[in-house]
Design a protein around this motif. Structure first.
Motif, PDB file in Angstrom:
ATOM      1  N   PRO A  49       0.809  -1.225   0.000  1.00 10.53           N
ATOM      2  CA  PRO A  49       0.000   0.000   0.000  1.00 10.53           C
ATOM      3  C   PRO A  49       0.837   1.268   0.000  1.00 10.53           C
ATOM      4  O   PRO A  49       0.368   2.329  -0.392  1.00 10.53           O
ATOM      5  CB  PRO A  49      -0.823  -0.114   1.287  1.00 10.53           C
ATOM      6  CG  PRO A  49      -0.019  -1.012   2.173  1.00 10.53           C
ATOM      7  CD  PRO A  49       0.673  -1.973   1.264  1.00 10.53           C
ATOM      8  N   ARG A  50       2.104   1.187   0.475  1.00  5.57           N
ATOM      9  CA  ARG A  50       2.984   2.350   0.521  1.00  5.57           C
ATOM     10  C   ARG A  50       4.373   1.982   0.004  1.00  5.57           C
ATOM     11  O   ARG A  50       4.789   0.831   0.110  1.00  5.57           O
ATOM     12  CB  ARG A  50       3.109   2.896   1.948  1.00  5.57           C
ATOM     13  CG  ARG A  50       1.876   3.613   2.482  1.00  5.57           C
ATOM     14  CD  ARG A  50       2.162   4.233   3.831  1.00  5.57           C
ATOM     15  NE  ARG A  50       1.000   4.902   4.380  1.00  5.57           N
ATOM     16  CZ  ARG A  50       0.662   6.157   4.105  1.00  5.57           C
ATOM     17  NH1 ARG A  50       1.423   6.873   3.276  1.00  5.57           N
ATOM     18  NH2 ARG A  50      -0.403   6.713   4.646  1.00  5.57           N
ATOM     19  N   PRO A  51       5.113   2.966  -0.512  1.00  7.22           N
ATOM     20  CA  PRO A  51       6.496   2.709  -0.911  1.00  7.22           C
ATOM     21  C   PRO A  51       7.410   2.634   0.302  1.00  7.22           C
ATOM     22  O   PRO A  51       7.039   3.053   1.404  1.00  7.22           O
ATOM     23  CB  PRO A  51       6.831   3.916  -1.791  1.00  7.22           C
ATOM     24  CG  PRO A  51       5.954   5.010  -1.277  1.00  7.22           C
ATOM     25  CD  PRO A  51       4.683   4.347  -0.820  1.00  7.22           C
ATOM     26  N   THR A  52       8.614   2.094   0.093  1.00  6.54           N
ATOM     27  CA  THR A  52       9.596   1.925   1.161  1.00  6.54           C
ATOM     28  C   THR A  52      10.895   2.611   0.785  1.00  6.54           C
ATOM     29  O   THR A  52      11.334   2.542  -0.366  1.00  6.54           O
ATOM     30  CB  THR A  52       9.850   0.428   1.429  1.00  6.54           C
ATOM     31  OG1 THR A  52       8.649  -0.172   1.923  1.00  6.54           O
ATOM     32  CG2 THR A  52      10.950   0.237   2.475  1.00  6.54           C
ATOM     33  N   ARG A  53      11.482   3.266   1.771  1.00  5.91           N
ATOM     34  CA  ARG A  53      12.798   3.912   1.600  1.00  5.91           C
ATOM     35  C   ARG A  53      13.851   3.028   2.264  1.00  5.91           C
ATOM     36  O   ARG A  53      13.765   2.723   3.458  1.00  5.91           O
ATOM     37  CB  ARG A  53      12.784   5.307   2.198  1.00  5.91           C
ATOM     38  CG  ARG A  53      14.106   6.066   2.097  1.00  5.91           C
ATOM     39  CD  ARG A  53      13.863   7.553   2.201  1.00  5.91           C
ATOM     40  NE  ARG A  53      13.122   8.044   1.038  1.00  5.91           N
ATOM     41  CZ  ARG A  53      12.282   9.084   1.079  1.00  5.91           C
ATOM     42  NH1 ARG A  53      12.079   9.731   2.206  1.00  5.91           N
ATOM     43  NH2 ARG A  53      11.661   9.467  -0.025  1.00  5.91           N
ATOM     44  N   ILE A  54      14.831   2.601   1.469  1.00  2.00           N
ATOM     45  CA  ILE A  54      15.913   1.742   1.958  1.00  2.00           C
ATOM     46  C   ILE A  54      17.165   2.600   2.090  1.00  2.00           C
ATOM     47  O   ILE A  54      17.672   3.127   1.089  1.00  2.00           O
ATOM     48  CB  ILE A  54      16.172   0.567   0.992  1.00  2.00           C
ATOM     49  CG1 ILE A  54      14.869  -0.175   0.681  1.00  2.00           C
ATOM     50  CG2 ILE A  54      17.208  -0.376   1.567  1.00  2.00           C
ATOM     51  CD1 ILE A  54      15.010  -1.220  -0.407  1.00  2.00           C
ATOM     52  N   GLU A  55      17.656   2.743   3.313  1.00  2.00           N
ATOM     53  CA  GLU A  55      18.866   3.518   3.554  1.00  2.00           C
ATOM     54  C   GLU A  55      20.018   2.557   3.821  1.00  2.00           C
ATOM     55  O   GLU A  55      19.887   1.610   4.607  1.00  2.00           O
ATOM     56  CB  GLU A  55      18.665   4.467   4.729  1.00  2.00           C
ATOM     57  CG  GLU A  55      17.588   5.519   4.478  1.00  2.00           C
ATOM     58  CD  GLU A  55      17.454   6.500   5.624  1.00  2.00           C
ATOM     59  OE1 GLU A  55      18.246   6.407   6.577  1.00  2.00           O
ATOM     60  OE2 GLU A  55      16.565   7.368   5.554  1.00  2.00           O
ATOM     61  N   PHE A  56      21.140   2.818   3.168  1.00  2.00           N
ATOM     62  CA  PHE A  56      22.306   1.944   3.258  1.00  2.00           C
ATOM     63  C   PHE A  56      23.412   2.606   4.073  1.00  2.00           C
ATOM     64  O   PHE A  56      23.570   3.831   4.075  1.00  2.00           O
ATOM     65  CB  PHE A  56      22.843   1.631   1.856  1.00  2.00           C
ATOM     66  CG  PHE A  56      21.972   0.714   1.045  1.00  2.00           C
ATOM     67  CD1 PHE A  56      22.219  -0.655   1.008  1.00  2.00           C
ATOM     68  CD2 PHE A  56      20.900   1.213   0.316  1.00  2.00           C
ATOM     69  CE1 PHE A  56      21.421  -1.503   0.258  1.00  2.00           C
ATOM     70  CE2 PHE A  56      20.098   0.374  -0.436  1.00  2.00           C
ATOM     71  CZ  PHE A  56      20.362  -0.982  -0.463  1.00  2.00           C
ATOM     72  N   PHE A  57      24.181   1.767   4.745  1.00  2.00           N
ATOM     73  CA  PHE A  57      25.447   2.173   5.346  1.00  2.00           C
ATOM     74  C   PHE A  57      26.507   1.344   4.640  1.00  2.00           C
ATOM     75  O   PHE A  57      26.722   0.185   4.974  1.00  2.00           O
ATOM     76  CB  PHE A  57      25.449   1.913   6.856  1.00  2.00           C
ATOM     77  CG  PHE A  57      26.690   2.407   7.542  1.00  2.00           C
ATOM     78  CD1 PHE A  57      26.858   3.746   7.823  1.00  2.00           C
ATOM     79  CD2 PHE A  57      27.699   1.526   7.892  1.00  2.00           C
ATOM     80  CE1 PHE A  57      28.005   4.208   8.450  1.00  2.00           C
ATOM     81  CE2 PHE A  57      28.852   1.970   8.512  1.00  2.00           C
ATOM     82  CZ  PHE A  57      29.001   3.321   8.795  1.00  2.00           C
ATOM     83  N   GLY A  58      27.112   1.941   3.610  1.00  2.00           N
ATOM     84  CA  GLY A  58      27.947   1.144   2.720  1.00  2.00           C
ATOM     85  C   GLY A  58      27.058   0.269   1.865  1.00  2.00           C
ATOM     86  O   GLY A  58      26.169   0.755   1.161  1.00  2.00           O
ATOM     87  N   ASP A  59      27.252  -1.042   1.922  1.00  2.00           N
ATOM     88  CA  ASP A  59      26.382  -1.993   1.233  1.00  2.00           C
ATOM     89  C   ASP A  59      25.410  -2.681   2.187  1.00  2.00           C
ATOM     90  O   ASP A  59      24.701  -3.606   1.784  1.00  2.00           O
ATOM     91  CB  ASP A  59      27.227  -3.066   0.517  1.00  2.00           C
ATOM     92  CG  ASP A  59      27.798  -2.541  -0.794  1.00  2.00           C
ATOM     93  OD1 ASP A  59      27.387  -1.444  -1.226  1.00  2.00           O
ATOM     94  OD2 ASP A  59      28.658  -3.223  -1.379  1.00  2.00           O
ATOM     95  N   GLU A  60      25.361  -2.229   3.424  1.00  2.00           N
ATOM     96  CA  GLU A  60      24.484  -2.856   4.426  1.00  2.00           C
ATOM     97  C   GLU A  60      23.209  -2.053   4.568  1.00  2.00           C
ATOM     98  O   GLU A  60      23.233  -0.820   4.654  1.00  2.00           O
ATOM     99  CB  GLU A  60      25.206  -2.939   5.768  1.00  2.00           C
ATOM    100  CG  GLU A  60      24.438  -3.702   6.834  1.00  2.00           C
ATOM    101  CD  GLU A  60      25.225  -3.826   8.125  1.00  2.00           C
ATOM    102  OE1 GLU A  60      24.860  -3.132   9.094  1.00  2.00           O
ATOM    103  OE2 GLU A  60      26.191  -4.599   8.144  1.00  2.00           O
TER     104      GLU A  60
END
Length: 274
Positions: free
Chosen positions: A181-192
């Motif tokens: 129902p909603r989009p997601t924001r994926i935040e990375f620390f390097g490749d993690e």
């Protein structure tokens, strides 16, 4: 009204009047607590039942599995709403076949007209194999994820405003899984993967709070066809649902996605046969 369980030898006629069918369907779902597929003869009847079902089962997830406007021999594009509604239903049912996957807390009721069931789709095994689950603290290359999403039918854009889109800005990936129902924001620390948070597509602001912070995110295919390594030669670069029979020698139907304990209910057997 007829009902049967997939794999059973036959069905059982309930002989219900039209006015009693939805109340009985809601009672069956409340008693059995398993997914139910209601088959209708025509789309207009299916849409009417979909709307009226909210009165009898307001807390039960309702899904409509539509039939595309083009006929099977017409090489024409499907509507965006048709695509999304079908993929939401397939994704919801596919979760029942993934060990350890989060299934809906309340089993859904799906409504589908006959031609929607006859319209072939991607085999369940291919759908499950292409789906990806991302977890917080896992290591993933943002560039590799973006390339994989393009293969799954997602569109690369500057700003995510619709399901089936993703955007990359430095160490941040925004994605709207086709069934969410909603989009997601994926935040990375390097490749993690550091955080997985829902955001508002209208304001592009991250939503804070426990319901919006996620530990995992399922990314299913955004279309019902995928170009594979063993795809036949001579196919055009731009594929569509028209090519599903060419991509898959044994394409599937919605029944292939229904779990083993699912219940199939036919609104009017004579009308369906006609």
């Amino acid at each position: 009204m007829e009902r049967w369980t997939p794999g059973a030898a036959g069905g059982r006629s309930l002989g219900l009047r039209r006015s009693a069918r939805l109340p009985v369907l809601a009672a069956l779902q409340a008693e059995l607590q398993r997914p139910i597929l209601l088959l209708t003869a025509r789309p207009d009847r299916g849409l009417t039942l979909y709307d009226e079902l909210s009165l009898w089962a307001p807390d039960v997830p309702r899904l409509y599995f539509p039939d595309p406007n083009p006929l099977f021999y017409e090489q024409a594009a499907w509507g965006e709403n048709t695509r999304r509604d079908r993929l939401v239903a397939l994704t919801t049912l596919a979760a029942y076949h993934v060990p350890g996957a989060a299934t809906p807390p309340q089993p859904p009721i799906l409504i589908a007209p006959a031609r929607a069931l006859m319209t072939r789709t991607i085999p369940r095994r291919d759908f499950l194999k292409a789906s990806r689950t991302l977890k917080r603290d896992e290591a993933h290359s943002p560039g590799e994820l973006a390339r994989n999403w393009v293969h799954l039918g997602y569109e690369s854009v500057n700003t995510v405003i619709m399901p089936g889109q993703f955007a990359r800005r430095g160490g941040i990936l925004d994605v709207w899984p086709i069934a969410d129902p909603r989009p997601t924001r994926i935040e990375f620390f390097g490749d993690e993967i550091d955080t997985l948070r829902a955001f508002d597509p209208a304001t592009q602001m991250t939503l804070k709070g426990k319901p919006h912070d996620r530990d995992r995110l399922l990314i299913p295919p955004a279309c019902e066809y995928l170009r594979t390594a063993n795809a036949p030669e001579g196919l055009p670069e731009q594929l569509s649902e028209f090519h599903i029979p060419l991509l898959y020698p044994q394409p599937a139907s919605l029944l292939d996605y229904l779990p083993r304990d699912g219940l199939v209910v036919i609104d009017d057997l004579q009308a369906l046969q006609d």
